[in-house]
Scaffold this active site. Structure first.
Site, PDB file in Angstrom:
ATOM      1  N   ASP A 110      44.725  42.535  43.733  1.00  0.00           N
ATOM      2  CA  ASP A 110      44.158  40.959  43.799  1.00  0.00           C
ATOM      3  C   ASP A 110      45.437  40.481  44.885  1.00  0.00           C
ATOM      4  O   ASP A 110      46.569  40.747  44.737  1.00  0.00           O
ATOM      5  CB  ASP A 110      44.107  40.341  42.648  1.00  0.00           C
ATOM      6  N   ASP A 124      35.836  40.345  44.245  1.00  0.00           N
ATOM      7  CA  ASP A 124      35.375  39.492  43.167  1.00  0.00           C
ATOM      8  C   ASP A 124      34.508  38.330  43.880  1.00  0.00           C
ATOM      9  O   ASP A 124      33.641  37.648  43.125  1.00  0.00           O
ATOM     10  CB  ASP A 124      36.832  38.574  42.546  1.00  0.00           C
TER      11      ASP A 124
END
Length: 147
Positions: A110, A124
């Site tokens: 991330d 995402d």
């Protein structure tokens, strides 16, 4: 066209994750707009908001089930309205992007950090926009065939 969307989202996700993981140190943050938007390299052991942390095999199995279900239902999905069809494709692309990370690293890379929200990635975004598109299609675009 759906295949192109899938490939573009997946390649963009994987290329940016690869760049972040090689160019940055784990935990490093680069302010783009200080205090508002940063690029922060973290490894997420769970799902959204870190839920179900360290459940690698659960997420790998869930990802494989999503891919299998998509492939099984795709002939029917192609006949749905574009919002639903392309929403499913975006969701699949995001799921595959994060599945690749889980298989390769056991964790998801991330890096998008708005400071007031947990750090996330392009996969995402694809998942959220795909689901939003599907919901929009269900609520406003799909014809009721029960009449």
């Amino acid at each position: 066209m759906a295949f192109c969307l899938f490939v573009v989202l997946l390649v963009l996700d994987q290329v940016v994750k690869s760049y972040v993981s090689t160019a940055m140190l784990l935990g490093e943050t680069i302010p783009v707009v200080p205090g508002i938007f940063h690029i922060t390299y973290i490894l997420n052991p769970g799902a959204a908001f870190g839920m179900l942390a360290h459940q690698r095999w659960f997420f790998i199995l869930a990802g494989i089930i999503i891919v299998a279900a998509f492939l099984y239902y795709y002939p029917r999905l192609r006949r749905q309205c574009g919002w639903f069809h392309y929403g499913c494709v975006a969701l699949l692309s995001g799921a595959v992007g994060n599945l690749i990370d889980r298989i390769r690293n056991g964790l998801v890379i991330d890096f998008i950090d708005f400071r007031v929200w947990p750090v996330f990635n392009i996969a995402d975004i694809a998942i959220v926009l795909g689901v939003a598109s599907m919901i929009y299609a269900i609520l406003y675009k799909m014809k009721d065939t029960e009449d």
